[in-house]
Design a protein around this motif. Structure first.
Motif, short mmCIF file in Angstrom:
data_model
loop_
_atom_site.label_atom_id
_atom_site.label_comp_id
_atom_site.label_asym_id
_atom_site.label_seq_id
_atom_site.Cartn_x
_atom_site.Cartn_y
_atom_site.Cartn_z
N MET A 187 0.83 -1.21 0.00
CA MET A 187 0.00 0.00 0.00
C MET A 187 0.86 1.25 0.00
SD MET A 187 -3.01 -0.94 -0.34
CE MET A 187 -3.52 0.77 -0.30
N ILE A 188 1.95 1.21 0.73
CA ILE A 188 2.84 2.37 0.75
C ILE A 188 3.42 2.62 -0.64
CG2 ILE A 188 5.13 3.12 1.52
CD1 ILE A 188 4.46 1.99 4.26
N ALA A 198 0.36 3.57 -3.15
CA ALA A 198 -0.69 4.50 -2.73
C ALA A 198 -0.99 5.54 -3.79
CB ALA A 198 -0.30 5.16 -1.41
N PRO A 214 -5.56 5.54 -5.45
CA PRO A 214 -6.06 6.42 -4.39
C PRO A 214 -7.29 5.88 -3.67
CG PRO A 214 -6.20 7.46 -6.58
CD PRO A 214 -5.49 6.18 -6.76
N SER A 240 -6.34 3.13 -1.44
CA SER A 240 -5.65 3.68 -0.29
C SER A 240 -6.65 4.24 0.71
CB SER A 240 -4.70 4.79 -0.72
OG SER A 240 -3.65 4.25 -1.48
N ASP A 241 -7.60 4.94 0.18
CA ASP A 241 -8.61 5.54 1.04
C ASP A 241 -9.32 4.46 1.85
OD1 ASP A 241 -10.08 7.87 1.89
OD2 ASP A 241 -11.79 6.95 0.86
N TYR A 280 -8.28 1.51 2.55
CA TYR A 280 -7.33 0.89 3.49
C TYR A 280 -7.13 1.76 4.72
CZ TYR A 280 -2.77 -0.70 5.22
OH TYR A 280 -1.73 -1.14 6.00
N ILE A 281 -6.93 3.03 4.47
CA ILE A 281 -6.70 3.95 5.59
C ILE A 281 -7.92 3.97 6.53
CG2 ILE A 281 -6.51 6.40 6.18
CD1 ILE A 281 -3.91 5.32 5.28
#
Lengths: 210, 210, 210, 210
Positions: A114-115, A118, A122, A125-126, A128-129
């Motif tokens: 993911m890093i 990312a 997007p 990532s969203d 996941y975050i």
DNA sequence: TATGAATGAGTCTTCATTCAT
DNA sequence: CATGAATGAAGACTCATTCAT
């Protein structure tokens, strides 16, 4: 240095899972862009065409791989320590320990993927975050706050402490998945977690202040 | 409809730096493979051909960008705290603080790039691990051991402590370069470092044990 | 294996000739397309820009190089043997010998270049065929015919004989310029020509028939 | 305005041969460098990608094309005249005739390609010189020497004679492949060979000497 | 379902050509 | 005249995607 893909018994039901497994491994090793569908297919013991039977595109495969890996962990996270009558200290220990264990598993380091990707995914990532990172962190914060409220810990910034608590485990997990051969870290994640918690608990114990 | 070509500017001295800067930014955002040389060139205000005047290939540009960024930091690292008469605690604080500051800079997070591309640039990774990572870690370990020897800290695993000390700063730096918008971390790295050091110093102080 | 370009005294008048010399050498070695203007310039001891001061394009340089080399030979060819009172046999010998000698020179094998690039330079080929090839061959044919008319040779196909006469010299010249190191041919072109002429004259002499 | 893509044909077995044929033709016409893979593909009725299914690079395709063409001729060369009980004169005639015939074929003039590209493909040139050129020439020399030994020919330099014997055929073959339209040579290679042999045999016959 | 031959848009890289100095 | 930095069109090569079998 080519790892031989296991000869797979042809269980049709298992195909998608096998493909995801292969994809995760290769995405991990080489990154999303540098990983070829050909390689994934070969590693999974199928042909490129077959991959497209189950996943509509490389991007879809990536997302599926991430989600598939995250999903089962999601719910388990909170149950672990939420409903317990033990002390905050104890519940924090339990939570960290359980989380460190899950990080030890092969699939533990979605984080690295993911890093790395990312910027290119997007929405993923969203998701996941929001569903993984913030929830996990919130749990830690909650437990820390409980400890402060109960007088176990002296009043400190719970958010900051949460960060310091999971950082060593998370970074070491990433490190291990990245530099396994160049810079092998021999510590077990649980061991590292216990070590850190000991120091921190000692450092934030209210009684020590007097 | 003929677009006028831009007037050619000749700035040989500045070019490589400008190109490296652009490259770093884009490699960071999108990863190595997903970054197009066209984009780098455009971002640097030149054309693709110009990039090849200074770097023989995309790979060479990547390596140059990494090395160029690492180099100036290399020597500075150790001087910082090595030759000082202060207490180990104080020197450790100074070292962490100086290091956290350097991480705050835009170029601080080569770490992320190296993590993402380690699999594809093994020799570069090796160089990075040996000259940056291990050296930095060794410094921390040295200072911790000094503290133990001087009786400031109780005897603990210095290597493990080193890991726990730099993890929050390093991971937060990576995080900030990755999820700046999705999960903004408001803490300053120095602030975070001080916070963590306070707790840890409190947790490992020898006097507390008595 | 890089042949060092001679350090040249900067005689401006000589520049075009030097560039042409370098171009011919490299076109010969690598072919037209595979030869870079950079290499030509470097070999001639100037920079790329300078080449464009004298030749408007790579193609123009190629044509100039070919023509420049052909030109001086053109007129000389016929004089050699045309106006002579000697026997046809003698005049043929003289012509072949003079021609073999010119082939021995470095610039002798434009032939190879023309063969390799004929498809890409049709007009140039046309010029070459008309002014060099056909004229030279016509001369041979003329002399052979003279020999037949004078009774020196038995009546044969003069055109065909012309071909067989110049083929060994021409092909060997090409060969030498091509496979100098892999298949060195030690014979001198004049030697080869004499050898062949002897046999052929012997073979076509009218007196032998009786 | 969407052009319908051609229906995909699957003919794996035929592809490589078709591609090689197209490649040979174009390499011949324009030279190696000047020939675009796109053109080869188009000419072969496939797309660029397909070419890369069968040949790993343009260079590999070139080499394959040369070797593929040479190979079948290699063995046939010697059998032709080696084991025969006829006179040297007769066997020479047979050998030259058979060789002239093979030169008449479309694929006969690899020679031209090899000459044009020798500088850029040294190993291939080496292979060609060793396995084709020298072997063929050695055969001629052998037959000539046999004729000298048997008293059919007067003692002459066999090597030199070999050169003069194949030169007209080889050069004319090259010429025809190069200047077919500008300077058409109407003679058949066999006809030319016979013509030349007649003269030469007449010129070197031992009986004539007396 | 599964295959793998075929595709073609997309990228890196080269190099003839230009032009400000 | 001469330079060499800059250009950008063109070409080799890759690889996600399609589709006939």
């Amino acid at each position: 240095m080519q790892i031989n893909p296991l000869p797979r018994q042809r269980r049709k039901e298992a195909r998608p899972a096998e493909i995801i497994e292969a994809a995760l491994l290769l995405f991990h090793q080489k990154g999303y862009s540098a990983t070829k569908l050909d390689d994934i297919a070969h590693f999974a013991g199928v042909t490129k065409g077959t991959v497209y039977l189950y996943f509509s595109s490389k991007e879809a495969l990536f997302k599926a791989a991430i989600l598939e890996t995250i999903q089962p962990n999601l719910d388990r996270i909170e149950e672990t320590a939420m409903n317990s009558q033990a002390s905050a200290t104890q519940r924090l220990k339990t939570a960290m320990s359980s989380w460190a264990s899950s990080m030890n598993e092969c699939k533990g380091s979605i984080t690295k993927l993911m890093i790395a990707e990312a910027g290119n995914f997007p929405e993923l990532s969203d998701f996941y975050i929001e569903t993984v990172v913030k929830r996990s962190r919130q749990l830690l914060i909650h437990l820390i706050q409980a400890g402060i409220d109960s007088g176990e810990f002296r009043p400190i910034d719970a958010h900051m402490l949460a960060i310091t608590l999971f950082s060593p485990i998370l970074l070491t997990s990433i490190w291990r998945h990245t530099y396994a051969n160049l810079d092998p870290i021999t510590y077990d994640l649980n061991q590292l977690s216990d070590f850190h918690l000991d120091i921190v608990f000692n450092g934030i114990a209210l009684s020590k202040q007097s």
